[in-house]
Design a protein around this motif. Structure first.
Motif, PDB file in Angstrom:
ATOM      1  N   PRO A  16       0.994  -1.097  -0.063  1.00  0.00           N
ATOM      2  CA  PRO A  16      -0.213   0.071  -0.352  1.00  0.00           C
ATOM      3  C   PRO A  16       1.078   0.912  -0.096  1.00  0.00           C
ATOM      4  CG  PRO A  16      -0.684  -1.221   1.701  1.00  0.00           C
ATOM      5  CD  PRO A  16       0.943  -1.711   1.237  1.00  0.00           C
ATOM      6  N   GLY A  17       0.411   2.628  -0.830  1.00  0.00           N
ATOM      7  CA  GLY A  17       1.110   3.483  -0.667  1.00  0.00           C
ATOM      8  C   GLY A  17       1.936   3.611  -2.055  1.00  0.00           C
ATOM      9  N   TRP A  18       2.413   2.749  -2.999  1.00  0.00           N
ATOM     10  CA  TRP A  18       3.404   2.650  -4.129  1.00  0.00           C
ATOM     11  C   TRP A  18       1.586   2.353  -5.222  1.00  0.00           C
ATOM     12  CZ3 TRP A  18       8.022   3.479  -4.458  1.00  0.00           C
ATOM     13  CH2 TRP A  18       9.037   3.135  -2.816  1.00  0.00           C
ATOM     14  N   THR A  31       6.151   4.066  -7.770  1.00  0.00           N
ATOM     15  CA  THR A  31       6.056   5.371  -7.167  1.00  0.00           C
ATOM     16  C   THR A  31       5.804   5.667  -5.678  1.00  0.00           C
ATOM     17  OG1 THR A  31       6.563   6.722  -9.530  1.00  0.00           O
ATOM     18  CG2 THR A  31       6.026   8.108  -7.343  1.00  0.00           C
ATOM     19  N   ARG A  32       6.062   5.772  -4.575  1.00  0.00           N
ATOM     20  CA  ARG A  32       4.941   6.668  -3.513  1.00  0.00           C
ATOM     21  C   ARG A  32       4.317   7.096  -3.863  1.00  0.00           C
ATOM     22  NH1 ARG A  32       7.989   4.467   0.995  1.00  0.00           N
ATOM     23  NH2 ARG A  32      10.469   4.083   0.526  1.00  0.00           N
ATOM     24  N   SER A  33       3.376   6.655  -3.381  1.00  0.00           N
ATOM     25  CA  SER A  33       1.667   8.127  -3.130  1.00  0.00           C
ATOM     26  C   SER A  33       1.956   9.297  -2.207  1.00  0.00           C
ATOM     27  CB  SER A  33       0.930   7.259  -2.952  1.00  0.00           C
ATOM     28  OG  SER A  33       0.144   6.262  -2.002  1.00  0.00           O
ATOM     29  N   GLY A  34       2.905   8.881  -1.441  1.00  0.00           N
ATOM     30  CA  GLY A  34       3.367  10.412  -0.072  1.00  0.00           C
ATOM     31  C   GLY A  34       4.371  10.737  -0.451  1.00  0.00           C
ATOM     32  N   ASP A  35       4.837  11.647   0.673  1.00  0.00           N
ATOM     33  CA  ASP A  35       6.001  12.292   0.625  1.00  0.00           C
ATOM     34  C   ASP A  35       7.220  11.101   2.268  1.00  0.00           C
ATOM     35  OD1 ASP A  35       5.619  14.479  -1.149  1.00  0.00           O
ATOM     36  OD2 ASP A  35       4.820  15.241   0.593  1.00  0.00           O
ATOM     37  N   LEU A  36       8.299  11.301   2.000  1.00  0.00           N
ATOM     38  CA  LEU A  36       9.090  10.932   2.560  1.00  0.00           C
ATOM     39  C   LEU A  36       9.448  11.801   3.586  1.00  0.00           C
ATOM     40  CD1 LEU A  36      11.495   8.476   0.120  1.00  0.00           C
ATOM     41  CD2 LEU A  36       9.487   7.557   1.564  1.00  0.00           C
ATOM     42  N   THR A  37       9.563  11.406   4.359  1.00  0.00           N
ATOM     43  CA  THR A  37      10.142  12.084   5.844  1.00  0.00           C
ATOM     44  C   THR A  37      12.144  12.136   5.819  1.00  0.00           C
ATOM     45  OG1 THR A  37      10.705  10.738   7.023  1.00  0.00           O
ATOM     46  CG2 THR A  37       9.101  11.899   7.346  1.00  0.00           C
TER      47      THR A  37
END
Length: 72
Positions: A16-18, A31-37
């Motif tokens: 999930p999230g990809w 690709t990730r659907s959210g940002d990375l820290t």
């Protein structure tokens, strides 16, 4: 489950999230659907990963999951 749409759905369900796609040349990407820290970036996590086939992409995504939890 050899059809691209089935494989895509299975991989996205496992990770999930990809978002998964395949290039015209046949290379697999996620690709990730959210940002990375900043911490995730420093740990080697990537926004997008690529592999020659669906199994290679699964391995890349598993490696990314380990990096998110600090298990690398």
């Amino acid at each position: 489950m050899g059809d691209f749409e089935d494989l895509k759905a299975a991989i996205e369900g496992e990770h999930p999230g990809w978002q998964v796609w395949r290039s015209d040349a046949g290379r697999w990407y996620a690709t990730r659907s959210g940002d990375l820290t900043d911490a995730q970036l420093q740990a080697g996590c990537a926004m997008t990963v690529a592999a020659d086939d669906s199994e290679g992409l699964r391995r890349m995504l598993l490696d990314q999951t380990r990096g998110e939890s600090g298990d690398r």
